[in-house]
Write a protein that holds these residues in place. Structure first.
Motif, PDB file in Angstrom:
ATOM      1  N   GLY A 282     -21.012  -1.033  28.400  1.00 51.57           N
ATOM      2  CA  GLY A 282     -22.146  -1.876  28.046  1.00 51.57           C
ATOM      3  C   GLY A 282     -22.777  -1.436  26.742  1.00 51.57           C
ATOM      4  N   VAL A 283     -23.574  -2.311  26.193  1.00 53.31           N
ATOM      5  CA  VAL A 283     -24.313  -1.988  24.977  1.00 53.31           C
ATOM      6  C   VAL A 283     -25.771  -2.389  25.171  1.00 53.31           C
ATOM      7  N   THR A 284     -26.617  -1.857  24.295  1.00 53.20           N
ATOM      8  CA  THR A 284     -28.007  -2.319  24.218  1.00 53.20           C
ATOM      9  C   THR A 284     -28.214  -2.904  22.824  1.00 53.20           C
ATOM     10  N   LEU A 285     -29.331  -3.581  22.646  1.00 54.96           N
ATOM     11  CA  LEU A 285     -29.575  -4.251  21.377  1.00 54.96           C
ATOM     12  C   LEU A 285     -30.844  -3.731  20.703  1.00 54.96           C
ATOM     13  N   SER A 286     -30.762  -3.567  19.389  1.00 54.36           N
ATOM     14  CA  SER A 286     -31.950  -3.335  18.565  1.00 54.36           C
ATOM     15  C   SER A 286     -32.199  -4.626  17.785  1.00 54.36           C
ATOM     16  N   ILE A 287     -33.404  -5.179  17.927  1.00 55.84           N
ATOM     17  CA  ILE A 287     -33.681  -6.503  17.367  1.00 55.84           C
ATOM     18  C   ILE A 287     -34.900  -6.447  16.443  1.00 55.84           C
ATOM     19  N   GLY A 288     -34.713  -6.899  15.213  1.00 58.15           N
ATOM     20  CA  GLY A 288     -35.820  -7.047  14.264  1.00 58.15           C
ATOM     21  C   GLY A 288     -36.135  -8.522  14.071  1.00 58.15           C
TER      22      GLY A 288
ATOM     23  N   PHE B 197     -21.918   0.238  20.342  1.00 48.00           N
ATOM     24  CA  PHE B 197     -20.618  -0.427  20.343  1.00 48.00           C
ATOM     25  C   PHE B 197     -19.510   0.510  19.875  1.00 48.00           C
ATOM     26  N   LYS B 198     -19.827   1.474  19.027  1.00 46.80           N
ATOM     27  CA  LYS B 198     -18.818   2.349  18.433  1.00 46.80           C
ATOM     28  C   LYS B 198     -17.971   3.084  19.480  1.00 46.80           C
ATOM     29  N   PRO B 199     -18.575   3.633  20.574  1.00 48.07           N
ATOM     30  CA  PRO B 199     -17.727   4.311  21.576  1.00 48.07           C
ATOM     31  C   PRO B 199     -16.690   3.379  22.187  1.00 48.07           C
ATOM     32  N   ILE B 200     -17.030   2.099  22.384  1.00 50.16           N
ATOM     33  CA  ILE B 200     -16.056   1.147  22.930  1.00 50.16           C
ATOM     34  C   ILE B 200     -14.896   0.999  21.958  1.00 50.16           C
TER      35      ILE B 200
END
Length: 682
Positions: free
Chosen positions: A638-644, A561-564
């Protein structure tokens, strides 16, 4: 070894906010950095994170993350570490010790507790090889080149200026922070990087540093791409033989921090405006002292202006005999009881007049600290009617005929005996029409059972009850009415009638809804915030325990998200977060909960879990939703997600434990390449 408190605080805050950035930061450091999780209130300690230098110093491998110290170290080392860490847990203060067995040389370690609430949850350890440091200090005095190397590899933006304000040097971090090439700095003045409106103020700070004073200030700088960032700047004079020959500067990006502070301030200002226009007397107070009051509060307490209330004790406006009870009511709120519950109290105006009031209170955050939001309604008129009724029904009727409140008198069988003329003005019905119809004719179908049940209880048992319900106006509009029911005894002590006193509170209900929205929902995405998420998690855990099912909690973090945010700006970043929030919400069922708990972090509760496949299907939907391109001004992002993921009750039986373990699982995904999901301990 003397470590600056501000630097350790920076590391601790970064650990809480973004573990990925924390690991990146500490790997730039030459000191050995350890983060230990406190287990069983100091009975044991677990490795949570460490940098590459720590691996070399302590002989650790990456798979030591998540293990207890006795699973990694020899028994003698374990005893020493447990003793040192235990002292920090007990004292809640930083502790320093010297270890003479660090690869044959001396090491100095500073342990700093990270406290949440009243408990030490983690310990941050910084170990430095004293021998190397002493050698480095001597060499730095002799060699400008080695000093320059240290500056260039510093994680913060470091630069030096001559006495005319021209750059002499800048490190790589300064290049990354500003977007300028290193060659753009040397020999150039710093003033073009400062917005015109800020230059005079900034030059004042530069002049102080040139006169030998260390200064800190905040300003905006113009980046290489033309955008601006908010910075915290520190100037340190370079002194040789008591003469200032130049200035060192350190710059820190505080754009996000300032943005969050502005958002908090705006939210507080919106709450202030709502309070100002509220028809009910409203106070915000902390520790018994009034922080804010509206005009209605000043009017109620017979003061010329709301400013006269600020700083006063709320207990000054209650009769002495009831102050202990008021304190008890407020303490019950702090204990998590009586949220929004109406209580009857007495207040005393500055002129000594006692008033009967009805008070509802909620706990809020005011400037980052707990406070109480109290809404006060004068019910002296209703109380007076009750007293008059006891003395004489005839006198009561005279009062009722001229009252603005909705007044009805009914028998215990439900027969309407009296309807006040105010019904015509408030609800649009003639009194004769209401007298001919059954009680409850204009009450909303969803509220009718509550009304009938309460009326029956008051008719059967002598006493008083208060309810809120919707009543239909003659024009078809639904209005909110607060109804007080008071039972009346005959001469033999048996309940024969019930008095109904109603007040139209539609405007008040709308106001309470706005307050509830601000207290429990994220203002940007309208998703539940952290407070409402915890309530939903508590309800979900109770339901899962009752039904013999499981519950899954997901900790979701956006990977890129940071680049956006950096390239398009915060407004575009906020717009993307709104879109992403809606996608995540649509990806789960209506009984599940999606909450925003940080900048680009979300928590999700999945209820009614009977097998792992349900969770995996939900995760796949979330990934597909996040991976959909987002078009902004003709360009796709776009973004991807890291999910715990943590499972109740398998991974824990408390909210804090489940959230922490889901967070740890997400952190593991981040380390393993992102754009994936992981269950805790898998």
């Amino acid at each position: 070894m003397k470590i600056k408190e501000g630097f350790l605080e920076l590391l601790a805050n970064l650990l809480k906010e973004n573990k990925g950035d924390f690991i990146s930061l500490i790997n730039y450091m030459k000191d050995a950095i350890f983060v230990m999780e406190v287990v069983d209130e100091g009975a044991d300690f677990r490795y949570m994170a460490f940098n590459d230098e720590a691996m070399k110093v302590a002989g650790l491998s990456k798979d030591a993350v998540g293990k207890l110290i006795h699973e990694v170290m020899d028994e003698g080392v374990v005893r020493k570490l447990q003793r040192e860490y235990g002292e920090v847990c007990l004292s809640k203060e930083s502790r320093m010790y010297v270890d003479s067995s660090m690869n044959g040389s001396y090491g100095e370690t500073v342990l700093t507790p990270i406290v949440e609430g009243e408990k030490v949850t983690h310990i941050l350890g910084v170990t430095r090889n004293i021998t190397k440091r002493k050698t480095a200090e001597k060499r730095l005095q002799q060699s400008e080149q080695k000093f320059k190397s240290l500056v260039e590899n510093h994680p913060s933006a470091v630069f030096s200026l001559d006495l005319n304000g021209n750059f002499r040097s800048a490190n790589r971090a300064a290049e990354e922070l500003t977007g300028y090439n290193l060659n753009d700095f040397e020999g150039k003045p710093f003033t073009p990087m400062i917005p015109q409106a800020e230059r005079e103020r900034v030059f004042t700070f530069f002049s102080k540093a040139r006169n030998g004073e260390s200064v800190e200030y905040e300003t905006k700088i113009i980046l290489g791409n033309g955008q601006t960032k908010e910075m915290a700047i520190t100037y340190i004079p370079i002194t040789v033989e008591q003469e200032v020959v130049g200035i060192f500067g350190i710059a820190k990006d505080i754009t996000r921090e300032k943005s969050i502070n502005r958002a908090i301030k705006e939210n507080e200002e919106r709450l202030r405006r709502l309070i100002d226009y509220s028809p009910d007397a409203t106070l915000i107070h902390r520790d018994g002292f009034i922080l804010y009051a509206n005009k209605a509060a000043a009017c109620l307490l017979e003061l010329p202006g709301k400013e006269q209330l600020v700083g006063k004790s709320i207990y000054d406006f209650h009769p002495i005999r009831v102050r202990a009870k008021v304190r008890e009511n407020i303490q019950r709120l702090y204990n998590g009881e009586d949220h929004l519950k109406l209580v009857e109290e007495k207040v005393q105006t500055v002129n000594g007049k006692e008033l009967d009031v009805e008070v509802s209170r909620i706990e809020i955050m005011e400037k980052g600290e707990r406070a109480v939001h109290s809404v006060i309604r004068n019910i002296s008129g209703r109380k007076r009617i009750e007293e008059e009724l006891k003395k004489s029904e005839l006198r009561y009727r005279l009062i009722a005929e001229n009252s603005k409140d909705l007044i009805q008198l009914v028998s215990v069988t439900g027969e309407v005996l009296y309807v006040s003329p105010s019904h015509k003005k408030v609800l649009g019905y003639d009194t004769q029409v209401l007298m001919k119809h059954s009680l409850g004719t204009c009450i909303h179908a969803n509220d009718l059972n509550k009304f009938q049940t309460t009326l029956k209880e008051v008719s059967t048992n002598y006493g008083h009850a208060s309810i809120e319900l919707r009543a239909k106006h003659a024009n078809g509009e639904w209005l909110w009415i607060n109804i007080d029911m008071i039972s009346i005894k005959d001469e033999y002590g048996k309940v024969e009638k019930v008095l109904l006193v109603g007040e139209e509170i539609t405007e008040k209900k709308a106001y309470e809804l706005k307050i509830h929205q601000m207290a429990f929902y994220d203002p940007l995405t309208t998703l539940p915030n952290r407070s409402l998420f915890k309530e939903k998690l508590k309800e979900g855990m109770e339901a899962a325990l009752k039904n013999g099912q499981e519950l899954a909690i997901m900790y979701v973090d956006c990977d890129n998200f940071k680049p956006i945010n950096d390239e398009l700006g915060h407004d575009a970043g906020d717009l993307f977060l709104k879109v992403l929030a809606e996608r995540l919400k649509r990806s789960v069922s209506k009984r599940d909960t999606v909450a925003r708990v940080g900048g680009d972090e979300f928590n999700i509760i999945l209820t009614g879990i009977t097998d792992r496949d349900q969770i995996k299907i939900a995760v796949e939907k979330l990934h597909r939703a996040a991976n959909q391109p987002w078009n902004y001004e003709g360009q796709e992002w776009g973004v991807t997600l890291s999910i715990g993921i943590a499972i109740y009750p398998k991974d824990g039986t408390t909210q804090k434990t489940l959230i922490k373990k889901a967070d740890m699982a997400m952190y593991g995904v981040k380390n393993d390449g992102k754009n994936m999901y992981s269950f805790y301990n898998e």
